[in-house]
Write a protein that holds these residues in place. Structure first.
Motif, PDB file in Angstrom:
ATOM      1  N   GLY A   1      -6.139  11.311   3.248  1.00  0.00           N
ATOM      2  CA  GLY A   1      -6.527  10.309   4.226  1.00  0.00           C
ATOM      3  C   GLY A   1      -7.059  11.019   5.457  1.00  0.00           C
ATOM      4  N   TYR A   2      -7.086  10.298   6.570  1.00  0.00           N
ATOM      5  CA  TYR A   2      -7.700  10.844   7.784  1.00  0.00           C
ATOM      6  C   TYR A   2      -6.908  10.453   9.019  1.00  0.00           C
ATOM      7  CZ  TYR A   2     -11.429  11.737   4.543  1.00  0.00           C
ATOM      8  OH  TYR A   2     -12.130  12.195   3.459  1.00  0.00           O
ATOM      9  N   VAL A   3      -6.922  11.349   9.989  1.00  0.00           N
ATOM     10  CA  VAL A   3      -6.340  11.042  11.291  1.00  0.00           C
ATOM     11  C   VAL A   3      -7.279  10.062  11.974  1.00  0.00           C
ATOM     12  CG1 VAL A   3      -5.792  12.001  13.566  1.00  0.00           C
ATOM     13  CG2 VAL A   3      -5.229  13.303  11.498  1.00  0.00           C
ATOM     14  N   ARG A   4      -6.711   9.058  12.599  1.00  0.00           N
ATOM     15  CA  ARG A   4      -7.513   8.074  13.331  1.00  0.00           C
ATOM     16  C   ARG A   4      -6.969   7.927  14.746  1.00  0.00           C
ATOM     17  NH1 ARG A   4     -11.810   8.397  10.490  1.00  0.00           N
ATOM     18  NH2 ARG A   4     -11.677   7.528   8.407  1.00  0.00           N
ATOM     19  N   HIS A   5      -7.890   7.763  15.662  1.00  0.00           N
ATOM     20  CA  HIS A   5      -7.548   7.447  17.049  1.00  0.00           C
ATOM     21  C   HIS A   5      -8.463   6.316  17.448  1.00  0.00           C
ATOM     22  CE1 HIS A   5      -7.523   7.774  21.452  1.00  0.00           C
ATOM     23  NE2 HIS A   5      -6.263   8.101  21.241  1.00  0.00           N
ATOM     24  N   ASN A   6      -7.871   5.169  17.736  1.00  0.00           N
ATOM     25  CA  ASN A   6      -8.695   3.991  18.009  1.00  0.00           C
ATOM     26  C   ASN A   6      -8.781   3.649  19.497  1.00  0.00           C
ATOM     27  OD1 ASN A   6      -6.183   2.931  18.535  1.00  0.00           O
ATOM     28  ND2 ASN A   6      -6.162   1.530  16.800  1.00  0.00           N
ATOM     29  N   GLY A   7      -8.456   4.597  20.358  1.00  0.00           N
ATOM     30  CA  GLY A   7      -8.513   4.340  21.796  1.00  0.00           C
ATOM     31  C   GLY A   7      -7.192   3.868  22.360  1.00  0.00           C
ATOM     32  N   THR A   8      -6.366   3.263  21.518  1.00  0.00           N
ATOM     33  CA  THR A   8      -5.049   2.806  21.992  1.00  0.00           C
ATOM     34  C   THR A   8      -3.912   3.587  21.345  1.00  0.00           C
ATOM     35  OG1 THR A   8      -4.919   1.089  20.310  1.00  0.00           O
ATOM     36  CG2 THR A   8      -5.877   0.467  22.424  1.00  0.00           C
ATOM     37  N   GLY A   9      -4.205   4.313  20.292  1.00  0.00           N
ATOM     38  CA  GLY A   9      -3.149   5.072  19.641  1.00  0.00           C
ATOM     39  C   GLY A   9      -3.650   5.859  18.455  1.00  0.00           C
ATOM     40  N   PHE A  10      -2.733   6.625  17.886  1.00  0.00           N
ATOM     41  CA  PHE A  10      -3.032   7.477  16.745  1.00  0.00           C
ATOM     42  C   PHE A  10      -2.381   6.901  15.495  1.00  0.00           C
ATOM     43  CE2 PHE A  10      -3.155  10.246  20.417  1.00  0.00           C
ATOM     44  CZ  PHE A  10      -4.230  11.078  20.165  1.00  0.00           C
ATOM     45  N   TYR A  11      -3.057   7.041  14.373  1.00  0.00           N
ATOM     46  CA  TYR A  11      -2.428   6.706  13.109  1.00  0.00           C
ATOM     47  C   TYR A  11      -3.039   7.556  12.002  1.00  0.00           C
ATOM     48  CZ  TYR A  11      -6.434   3.519  12.376  1.00  0.00           C
ATOM     49  OH  TYR A  11      -7.685   2.978  12.243  1.00  0.00           O
ATOM     50  N   LEU A  12      -2.298   7.670  10.935  1.00  0.00           N
ATOM     51  CA  LEU A  12      -2.747   8.372   9.745  1.00  0.00           C
ATOM     52  C   LEU A  12      -3.149   7.310   8.745  1.00  0.00           C
ATOM     53  CD1 LEU A  12       0.216  10.913   9.525  1.00  0.00           C
ATOM     54  CD2 LEU A  12      -1.882  11.079  10.896  1.00  0.00           C
ATOM     55  N   GLU A  13      -4.415   7.307   8.399  1.00  0.00           N
ATOM     56  CA  GLU A  13      -4.942   6.314   7.459  1.00  0.00           C
ATOM     57  C   GLU A  13      -5.024   6.967   6.086  1.00  0.00           C
ATOM     58  OE1 GLU A  13      -8.434   3.161   7.828  1.00  0.00           O
ATOM     59  OE2 GLU A  13      -9.165   5.231   7.801  1.00  0.00           O
ATOM     60  N   LEU A  14      -4.198   6.489   5.172  1.00  0.00           N
ATOM     61  CA  LEU A  14      -4.172   7.053   3.826  1.00  0.00           C
ATOM     62  C   LEU A  14      -5.219   6.391   2.956  1.00  0.00           C
ATOM     63  CD1 LEU A  14      -0.295   7.136   3.311  1.00  0.00           C
ATOM     64  CD2 LEU A  14      -1.786   8.975   4.125  1.00  0.00           C
ATOM     65  N   LEU A  15      -5.802   7.174   2.058  1.00  0.00           N
ATOM     66  CA  LEU A  15      -6.707   6.594   1.076  1.00  0.00           C
ATOM     67  C   LEU A  15      -5.894   5.641   0.213  1.00  0.00           C
ATOM     68  CD1 LEU A  15      -8.715   9.779  -0.001  1.00  0.00           C
ATOM     69  CD2 LEU A  15      -9.412   7.986   1.607  1.00  0.00           C
ATOM     70  N   GLU A  16      -6.543   4.601  -0.270  1.00  0.00           N
ATOM     71  CA  GLU A  16      -5.840   3.545  -1.010  1.00  0.00           C
ATOM     72  C   GLU A  16      -4.994   4.095  -2.153  1.00  0.00           C
ATOM     73  OE1 GLU A  16      -6.836  -0.570  -3.389  1.00  0.00           O
ATOM     74  OE2 GLU A  16      -8.273   0.157  -1.904  1.00  0.00           O
ATOM     75  N   LYS A  17      -5.519   5.085  -2.875  1.00  0.00           N
ATOM     76  CA  LYS A  17      -4.766   5.597  -4.022  1.00  0.00           C
ATOM     77  C   LYS A  17      -3.496   6.344  -3.618  1.00  0.00           C
ATOM     78  CE  LYS A  17      -7.501   9.812  -4.839  1.00  0.00           C
ATOM     79  NZ  LYS A  17      -8.293  10.506  -5.856  1.00  0.00           N
ATOM     80  N   TYR A  18      -3.369   6.721  -2.320  1.00  0.00           N
ATOM     81  CA  TYR A  18      -2.170   7.414  -1.848  1.00  0.00           C
ATOM     82  C   TYR A  18      -1.260   6.528  -0.999  1.00  0.00           C
ATOM     83  CZ  TYR A  18      -4.722  11.533  -3.359  1.00  0.00           C
ATOM     84  OH  TYR A  18      -5.407  12.448  -4.112  1.00  0.00           O
ATOM     85  N   ALA A  19      -1.608   5.267  -0.837  1.00  0.00           N
ATOM     86  CA  ALA A  19      -0.826   4.371   0.028  1.00  0.00           C
ATOM     87  C   ALA A  19       0.639   4.293  -0.396  1.00  0.00           C
ATOM     88  CB  ALA A  19      -1.449   2.980   0.053  1.00  0.00           C
ATOM     89  N   GLY A  20       0.912   4.275  -1.686  1.00  0.00           N
ATOM     90  CA  GLY A  20       2.284   4.206  -2.170  1.00  0.00           C
ATOM     91  C   GLY A  20       3.092   5.475  -1.944  1.00  0.00           C
ATOM     92  N   ALA A  21       2.422   6.561  -1.644  1.00  0.00           N
ATOM     93  CA  ALA A  21       3.110   7.844  -1.451  1.00  0.00           C
ATOM     94  C   ALA A  21       3.966   7.867  -0.188  1.00  0.00           C
ATOM     95  CB  ALA A  21       2.098   8.987  -1.422  1.00  0.00           C
ATOM     96  N   SER A  22       3.745   6.932   0.722  1.00  0.00           N
ATOM     97  CA  SER A  22       4.550   6.892   1.952  1.00  0.00           C
ATOM     98  C   SER A  22       5.829   6.072   1.775  1.00  0.00           C
ATOM     99  CB  SER A  22       3.724   6.345   3.123  1.00  0.00           C
ATOM    100  OG  SER A  22       3.340   5.013   2.882  1.00  0.00           O
ATOM    101  N   ARG A  23       5.994   5.475   0.615  1.00  0.00           N
ATOM    102  CA  ARG A  23       7.208   4.701   0.341  1.00  0.00           C
ATOM    103  C   ARG A  23       8.415   5.620   0.479  1.00  0.00           C
ATOM    104  NH1 ARG A  23       5.848   2.751  -4.371  1.00  0.00           N
ATOM    105  NH2 ARG A  23       4.742   1.028  -3.416  1.00  0.00           N
ATOM    106  N   GLY A  24       9.425   5.196   1.215  1.00  0.00           N
ATOM    107  CA  GLY A  24      10.623   5.999   1.427  1.00  0.00           C
ATOM    108  C   GLY A  24      10.624   6.734   2.757  1.00  0.00           C
ATOM    109  N   LEU A  25       9.490   6.712   3.475  1.00  0.00           N
ATOM    110  CA  LEU A  25       9.463   7.351   4.793  1.00  0.00           C
ATOM    111  C   LEU A  25      10.191   6.524   5.860  1.00  0.00           C
ATOM    112  CD1 LEU A  25       5.905   8.941   5.247  1.00  0.00           C
ATOM    113  CD2 LEU A  25       8.095  10.099   4.925  1.00  0.00           C
ATOM    114  N   GLU A  26      10.480   5.254   5.534  1.00  0.00           N
ATOM    115  CA  GLU A  26      11.212   4.428   6.484  1.00  0.00           C
ATOM    116  C   GLU A  26      12.525   5.136   6.816  1.00  0.00           C
ATOM    117  OE1 GLU A  26      10.451   3.461   3.349  1.00  0.00           O
ATOM    118  OE2 GLU A  26       8.872   1.975   3.603  1.00  0.00           O
TER     119      GLU A  26
END
Length: 160
Positions: free
Chosen positions: A12-37
């Protein structure tokens, strides 16, 4: 010994939208963050794409990058993005999670920077009690949280 090539694909890619930072994962990797809660910090490995060129990969030593440092410092003794393999590491504070996005307080990467891996920060693996550093950086903050108020600009020597 034979020469090997490694293929690293962005997750995925680092994103900064002017109000904050987020890590945008490619759709096929979206499930890989499960359990980070429940983890409030993660380690993000990212590709320093803005310094991925032969001239940057050839950098093995730096002219005194920090005040008080030796006149020359090997690149492995710095966090410089100019290095043989432009892989960078940031420990970041997780603010919230949503499908395909990890909102973080801050990351020292540019908008559009490729993410190559994410790992949970875990004190039993990542925190070290008795750390030794050279005298020239021994006055730097001892804790990540203190870095936010430390005058980092005063530590760097401006371009010569």
């Amino acid at each position: 010994m034979s020469k090997k090539e490694f293929v690293i694909n962005p997750l995925g890619y680092v994103r900064h939208n002017g109000t904050g930072f987020y890590l945008e994962l490619l759709e096929k990797y979206a499930g890989a963050s499960r359990g980070l809660e429940g983890f409030n910090y993660i380690n993000v490995l990212w590709w320093a794409n803005l310094t991925d060129g032969n001239e940057y990969r050839a950098i093995l030593e730096c002219e005194q990058p920090y005040k008080g440092a030796p006149e020359k410092v090997g690149v492995f003794a710095t966090r410089s993005p100019g290095r043989p393999n432009p892989i960078s590491l940031s420990s970041v504070n997780v603010l919230s999670l949503e499908k395909g996005k990890i909102h973080v307080a801050y990351i020292d990467a540019e908008d559009g920077t490729p993410i190559i891996d994410i790992k949970p920060y875990h004190p039993s693996l990542d925190r070290i009690r008795d750390v030794k550093v050279p005298d020239w950086c021994s006055h730097w903050p001892k804790w990540y949280e203190d870095s936010a108020v430390f005058n980092w600009e005063a530590e760097f020597i401006s371009a010569r």
